[in-house]
Design an enzyme around this catalytic site. Structure first.
Site, PDB file in Angstrom:
ATOM      1  N   LYS A 183       5.247  -3.829  -5.728  1.00 27.08           N
ATOM      2  CA  LYS A 183       6.701  -3.748  -5.829  1.00 27.08           C
ATOM      3  C   LYS A 183       7.381  -3.881  -4.476  1.00 27.08           C
ATOM      4  O   LYS A 183       8.460  -4.424  -4.359  1.00 27.08           O
ATOM      5  CB  LYS A 183       7.054  -2.401  -6.458  1.00 27.08           C
ATOM      6  CG  LYS A 183       8.529  -2.205  -6.674  1.00 27.08           C
ATOM      7  CD  LYS A 183       8.855  -2.278  -8.137  1.00 27.08           C
ATOM      8  CE  LYS A 183      10.323  -2.377  -8.410  1.00 27.08           C
ATOM      9  NZ  LYS A 183      10.674  -3.610  -9.097  1.00 27.08           N
TER      10      LYS A 183
ATOM     11  N   LYS B 122      10.312 -13.926 -14.506  1.00 27.28           N
ATOM     12  CA  LYS B 122       9.906 -12.752 -15.316  1.00 27.28           C
ATOM     13  C   LYS B 122       8.716 -13.103 -16.185  1.00 27.28           C
ATOM     14  O   LYS B 122       7.777 -12.346 -16.303  1.00 27.28           O
ATOM     15  CB  LYS B 122      11.040 -12.285 -16.222  1.00 27.28           C
ATOM     16  CG  LYS B 122      12.118 -11.374 -15.764  1.00 27.28           C
ATOM     17  CD  LYS B 122      11.796 -10.137 -15.026  1.00 27.28           C
ATOM     18  CE  LYS B 122      11.326 -10.358 -13.627  1.00 27.28           C
ATOM     19  NZ  LYS B 122      12.206 -10.128 -12.545  1.00 27.28           N
TER      20      LYS B 122
ATOM     21  N   CYS C 166       0.837  -1.199   0.000  1.00 26.22           N
ATOM     22  CA  CYS C 166       0.000   0.000   0.000  1.00 26.22           C
ATOM     23  C   CYS C 166       0.870   1.247   0.000  1.00 26.22           C
ATOM     24  O   CYS C 166       1.980   1.239   0.513  1.00 26.22           O
ATOM     25  CB  CYS C 166      -0.938   0.095   1.203  1.00 26.22           C
ATOM     26  SG  CYS C 166      -1.994  -1.324   1.429  1.00 26.22           S
TER      27      CYS C 166
ATOM     28  N   ASN D 233      -0.661   1.672   5.923  1.00 24.85           N
ATOM     29  CA  ASN D 233       0.111   0.660   5.191  1.00 24.85           C
ATOM     30  C   ASN D 233       0.688  -0.280   6.244  1.00 24.85           C
ATOM     31  O   ASN D 233       1.382   0.176   7.144  1.00 24.85           O
ATOM     32  CB  ASN D 233       1.220   1.357   4.397  1.00 24.85           C
ATOM     33  CG  ASN D 233       2.323   0.419   3.924  1.00 24.85           C
ATOM     34  OD1 ASN D 233       3.471   0.800   3.861  1.00 24.85           O
ATOM     35  ND2 ASN D 233       1.977  -0.814   3.613  1.00 24.85           N
ATOM     36  N   GLY D 234       0.385  -1.571   6.125  1.00 23.56           N
ATOM     37  CA  GLY D 234       0.900  -2.532   7.107  1.00 23.56           C
ATOM     38  C   GLY D 234      -0.179  -3.518   7.501  1.00 23.56           C
ATOM     39  O   GLY D 234      -1.204  -3.635   6.804  1.00 23.56           O
TER      40      GLY D 234
ATOM     41  N   GLU E 190       5.402 -13.758 -14.002  1.00 22.16           N
ATOM     42  CA  GLU E 190       4.793 -12.647 -13.271  1.00 22.16           C
ATOM     43  C   GLU E 190       4.164 -11.590 -14.169  1.00 22.16           C
ATOM     44  O   GLU E 190       3.222 -10.933 -13.758  1.00 22.16           O
ATOM     45  CB  GLU E 190       5.779 -12.008 -12.281  1.00 22.16           C
ATOM     46  CG  GLU E 190       6.912 -11.259 -12.908  1.00 22.16           C
ATOM     47  CD  GLU E 190       7.881 -10.708 -11.877  1.00 22.16           C
ATOM     48  OE1 GLU E 190       7.476 -10.428 -10.749  1.00 22.16           O
ATOM     49  OE2 GLU E 190       9.075 -10.573 -12.225  1.00 22.16           O
TER      50      GLU E 190
ATOM     51  N   TRP F 162      -2.929  -2.496  -1.601  1.00 23.75           N
ATOM     52  CA  TRP F 162      -2.687  -3.893  -1.954  1.00 23.75           C
ATOM     53  C   TRP F 162      -3.389  -4.694  -0.866  1.00 23.75           C
ATOM     54  O   TRP F 162      -3.004  -4.655   0.297  1.00 23.75           O
ATOM     55  CB  TRP F 162      -1.190  -4.200  -1.967  1.00 23.75           C
ATOM     56  CG  TRP F 162      -0.876  -5.568  -2.477  1.00 23.75           C
ATOM     57  CD1 TRP F 162      -0.775  -5.959  -3.770  1.00 23.75           C
ATOM     58  CD2 TRP F 162      -0.594  -6.734  -1.698  1.00 23.75           C
ATOM     59  NE1 TRP F 162      -0.465  -7.294  -3.846  1.00 23.75           N
ATOM     60  CE2 TRP F 162      -0.349  -7.795  -2.598  1.00 23.75           C
ATOM     61  CE3 TRP F 162      -0.537  -6.996  -0.327  1.00 23.75           C
ATOM     62  CZ2 TRP F 162      -0.042  -9.091  -2.159  1.00 23.75           C
ATOM     63  CZ3 TRP F 162      -0.245  -8.279   0.105  1.00 23.75           C
ATOM     64  CH2 TRP F 162       0.001  -9.305  -0.819  1.00 23.75           C
TER      65      TRP F 162
ATOM     66  N   HIS G 266      15.057 -35.782 -13.995  1.00 22.08           N
ATOM     67  CA  HIS G 266      14.537 -36.377 -12.761  1.00 22.08           C
ATOM     68  C   HIS G 266      13.074 -36.014 -12.541  1.00 22.08           C
ATOM     69  O   HIS G 266      12.590 -36.087 -11.415  1.00 22.08           O
ATOM     70  CB  HIS G 266      15.395 -35.931 -11.569  1.00 22.08           C
ATOM     71  CG  HIS G 266      16.822 -36.362 -11.693  1.00 22.08           C
ATOM     72  ND1 HIS G 266      17.210 -37.685 -11.533  1.00 22.08           N
ATOM     73  CD2 HIS G 266      17.938 -35.674 -12.006  1.00 22.08           C
ATOM     74  CE1 HIS G 266      18.520 -37.765 -11.741  1.00 22.08           C
ATOM     75  NE2 HIS G 266      18.987 -36.563 -12.027  1.00 22.08           N
TER      76      HIS G 266
ATOM     77  N   GLU H  46      15.365 -16.847 -12.897  1.00 26.13           N
ATOM     78  CA  GLU H  46      14.947 -15.453 -13.065  1.00 26.13           C
ATOM     79  C   GLU H  46      14.156 -15.282 -14.374  1.00 26.13           C
ATOM     80  O   GLU H  46      13.150 -14.571 -14.403  1.00 26.13           O
ATOM     81  CB  GLU H  46      16.190 -14.549 -13.025  1.00 26.13           C
ATOM     82  CG  GLU H  46      15.959 -13.082 -13.261  1.00 26.13           C
ATOM     83  CD  GLU H  46      14.986 -12.414 -12.302  1.00 26.13           C
ATOM     84  OE1 GLU H  46      14.577 -13.030 -11.301  1.00 26.13           O
ATOM     85  OE2 GLU H  46      14.577 -11.278 -12.582  1.00 26.13           O
TER      86      GLU H  46
ATOM     87  N   ARG I  44       3.169   0.085  -5.302  1.00 22.47           N
ATOM     88  CA  ARG I  44       3.030  -0.576  -3.999  1.00 22.47           C
ATOM     89  C   ARG I  44       1.701  -1.324  -3.876  1.00 22.47           C
ATOM     90  O   ARG I  44       1.443  -1.988  -2.865  1.00 22.47           O
ATOM     91  CB  ARG I  44       3.127   0.452  -2.871  1.00 22.47           C
ATOM     92  CG  ARG I  44       4.423   1.236  -2.875  1.00 22.47           C
ATOM     93  CD  ARG I  44       4.446   2.255  -1.763  1.00 22.47           C
ATOM     94  NE  ARG I  44       4.466   1.625  -0.468  1.00 22.47           N
ATOM     95  CZ  ARG I  44       5.553   1.209   0.154  1.00 22.47           C
ATOM     96  NH1 ARG I  44       6.731   1.379  -0.407  1.00 22.47           N
ATOM     97  NH2 ARG I  44       5.479   0.638   1.327  1.00 22.47           N
TER      98      ARG I  44
HETATM   99  C1  F6R Z   1      10.214  -9.963  -9.233  1.00 23.55           C
HETATM  100  C2  F6R Z   1      10.202  -9.060  -8.100  1.00 23.55           C
HETATM  101  C3  F6R Z   1      10.060  -9.638  -6.735  1.00 23.55           C
HETATM  102  C4  F6R Z   1      11.059  -8.964  -5.791  1.00 23.55           C
HETATM  103  C5  F6R Z   1      10.832  -9.444  -4.356  1.00 23.55           C
HETATM  104  C6  F6R Z   1      11.860  -8.863  -3.405  1.00 23.55           C
HETATM  105  O1  F6R Z   1      10.364  -9.281 -10.426  1.00 23.55           O
HETATM  106  O2  F6R Z   1      10.322  -7.885  -8.258  1.00 23.55           O
HETATM  107  O3  F6R Z   1      10.220 -11.010  -6.754  1.00 23.55           O
HETATM  108  O4  F6R Z   1      12.349  -9.276  -6.213  1.00 23.55           O
HETATM  109  O5  F6R Z   1       9.552  -9.066  -3.945  1.00 23.55           O
HETATM  110  O6  F6R Z   1      11.803  -7.480  -3.388  1.00 23.55           O
HETATM  111  P1  F6R Z   1      13.002  -6.618  -2.849  1.00 23.55           P
HETATM  112  O7  F6R Z   1      14.170  -6.844  -3.740  1.00 23.55           O
HETATM  113  O8  F6R Z   1      12.511  -5.214  -2.896  1.00 23.55           O
HETATM  114  O9  F6R Z   1      13.287  -7.081  -1.458  1.00 23.55           O
END
Ligand code: F6R
Length: 614
Positions: free
Chosen positions: A609, A491, A2, A100-101, A494, A74, A510, A487, A27
């Site tokens: 994010k 990508k 949030c 937020n929290g 998501e 969120w 396996h 990774e 957020r």
């Molecule tokens: C994927 C992504 C998330 C963050 C994860 C950790 O693209 O952005 O998987 O990597 O939420 O976030 P941080 O790095 O901010 O601790």
């Protein structure tokens, strides 16, 4: 998660709040809302969906007022709808609050308050909090500032809040614990409040980051009064922001994600510039130099992180073990603290986080700190909570990352971790002079190599068109390329919602090999290096089952080129540095596939994010 924004001053609050909420939409974007105070009293607008939906809803409505609060959500407690959207209002309608929290003991507080006659309209923990503050104020002689403090003494959980009093348009009350909150100091009597500095930057550079369990009052007289939860006064520490406004704009790109992918030659350079001196053959990492003894004598490194940052941690495992010969464990921060981990005083814990606010990573740090380990932070956001909670650290200097899917932050993290591993290896005498200098020199060429990968964008787009309708995808890699496979899969899933799995290439036989048929795209990182021949065998195993191979290969490769259905050529480099280059085509591929599927690339569904809840 949030995002919260507050404003008090001479200007119109609404445009400042809306603009701020748009900056904070990374957020969370399940719903948004604003509360404004004007001649009509308290005006409240809330809407499910994005901030733009709220804007549309309020288009022809009264939005006057020079004091107000806003929120982008969120969802945690209660589904995303208009009722659960913030701000929430007290039972007497006098207080509006954004949060937020998570209030962990909200159920018992709600029951207590219900027994005392409070009626709740939403499913949220936030509504409970505003009723609690109302209850304290009603049943004591305390003013709002003290009532907030007393109420928060009863709260277990995380919060960054702003409270607006319908009967007092002269002040806002804010408080924080485990969720970020910044107060910007503008013209005399003007304050901006936000979850991070991005909504504030165009109005003022002077900010105060509240610490945990601090409560502040800002008013039109220009007072900024802070106390801690025990009511002891705190002197505000005013900092100057270094953030540039241009860094928050799309700069001509269609999406932040694309802009951030294209920024990588610059962000990788910014990361090693000022640290690596090729002429002198030196790397300067002050966070390591000041604790040289600890690093040289470390028995073990534990890396804690989540998501993409966890993948950077996996690359670091290879780097530190390979170059510095220190055993490394890479932990999901969320699991680490719940299994009573063994942590010793001669362990070094590296916490990796783009946002520097991830609640799980923060909790893991606190646990390791309590057990006496030395904590080193690798963060992108300057001044973030994790960067302040660690003993030392190194910023990644990637600049603001706004696309929810992490791209440039990953390559910047890997760059910092490479510099760290080389520094420690050198101090320990674990790496030969030749290798140390060669890798440094090669690192300085990586931005050019990434630039060349970006020039293959059109070819990548053609491949994306072919596989955009896939329902599943596999990503395979070995050694340093295994985290890249993970990774790449993250990508894709998501932002395009295609189910994708990353695997060590040899592990495929396996189990996952059972999934392979002519419908299954298999993305293989098959660059030159010690495991090249083995990966070639794995490709043949996929081909034998009619799987489609899309290979990332080194320029000039002939063998895989002949076998793959499609390939993307990337410049050659030492396998130690390869993740910095081989990740980039996979980012572009996901971007194009998501776009072709009509997905919201910058704000994928259900994600945020900055994950400030555990
Ligand atoms: C994927 C992504 C998330 C963050 C994860 C950790 O693209 O952005 O998987 O990597 O939420 O976030 P941080 O790095 O901010 O601790």
């Amino acid at each position: 998660m949030c995002g919260i924004v507050g404003y008090i001053g001479e200007k119109d609050a609404y445009p400042i709040i809306i603009k701020g909420l748009k900056r904070l939409e990374y957020r969370g974007y399940d719903s948004s809302g604003v509360a404004l105070l004007n001649d009509q009293g308290l005006t409240l607008y809330k809407r499910k969906g994005k901030v733009s939906d709220l804007e549309e809803f309020t288009e022809s409505k009264d939005k006057s007022g020079s004091i107000g609060i806003g929120h982008t959500r969120w969802a945690t407690h209660g589904e995303p709808n208009d009722v659960n959207a913030h701000p929430h209002v007290s039972g007497d309608g006098k207080l509006a609050l954004i949060h937020n929290g998570i209030i962990e003991n909200y159920a018992s507080l709600r029951e207590e308050l219900s027994n005392r006659g409070h009626v709740f309209h939403s499913d949220t923990d936030t509504e409970v909090l505003v009723h609690l503050i109302e209850d304290v104020r009603k049943n004591t002689d305390l003013n709002l500032f003290d009532s907030v403090r007393v109420a928060l003494n009863e709260v277990i959980g995380a919060y960054a809040i702003v409270v607006l009093d319908k009967e007092n348009d002269d002040e806002l009350i804010v408080a924080k614990k485990s969720s970020p909150l910044v107060v910007g100091i503008g013209e005399p009597g003007e304050f901006f409040i936000a979850s991070d500095a991005t909504p504030i930057i165009e109005y003022t550079k002077n900010v105060v980051y509240l610490e945990d369990e601090e409560i502040a009052l800002v008013n039109r007289k220009g007072d900024l009064k802070i106390v801690n939860i025990q009511n002891q006064p705190v002197t505000p520490y005013i900092q100057e922001l270094e953030l540039q406004l241009e860094a928050l704009e799309k700069g001509g790109y269609d999406h932040f994600m694309l802009k951030e992918i294209y920024e990588q030659p610059r962000s990788i350079t910014d990361c090693f510039r000022g640290r690596m001196n090729l002429n002198k053959g030196l790397i300067k990492m002050s966070g390591i130099d000041s604790y040289e003894g600890k690093w040289k004598n470390a028995k073990r490194i534990i890396i804690v992180a989540c998501g993409t940052s966890w993948h950077a941690g996996l690359v670091a495992e290879y780097l530190f073990e390979d170059l510095a010969r220190i055993p490394v464990e890479v932990e999901y921060a969320s699991e680490f603290r719940y299994r009573n981990p063994i942590i010793n005083e001669d362990d070094i814990v590296i916490a990796i986080s783009q946002s520097g606010e991830t609640a799980d990573t923060l909790a893991a740090i606190k646990l390791a700190k309590d057990k006496g380990a030395h904590i080193f932070g690798v963060c992108n956001v300057v001044g973030s909570t994790i960067s302040r909670e660690t003993h030392s650290g190194a910023y990644t200097h990637a600049g603001p990352e706004i696309g929810v899917a992490s791209t440039k932050a990953f390559t910047a993290q890997v760059t910092v971790l490479t510099l760290m591993a080389l520094t420690v290896a050198r101090k320990k005498g674990a790496v030969s002079d030749e290798k140390y200098h060669r890798l440094m020199a090669e690192l300085s060429t990586i931005p050019d190599k990434v630039e060349r990968v970006l020039q293959t964008n059109d070819e990548i787009e053609v491949i994306a068109e072919i596989y955009k309708d896939a329902t599943n995808a596999l990503y395979l890699g070995r050694g340093y390329s295994f985290p890249v496979a993970l990774e790449g899969a993250l990508k894709l899933k998501e932002i395009s919602y295609i189910h994708a799995e990353g695997y060590p290439a040899a592990e495929m036989k396996h189990g996952p090999i059972a999934l392979i048929d002519e419908e299954m795209p298999v993305f293989v990182i098959a660059t030159q290096g010690p495991s090249y021949e083995k990966v070639v065998s794995n490709i043949q195993e996929v081909k034998a089952r009619k799987g489609k191979i899309i290979a990332i290969i080194t320029e000039g490769d002939k063998d895989v080129k002949g076998m793959a259905d499609h390939y993307i050529e990337i410049p050659s480099c030492d396998e130690v540095l390869m993740p910095l280059v081989s990740t980039v085509p996979l980012q572009l591929l996901s971007y194009h596939i998501a776009l072709m599927r009509g997905c919201n690339v910058d704000q994928p569904r259900n994600l945020a994010k900055s994950v400030t809840v555990e």
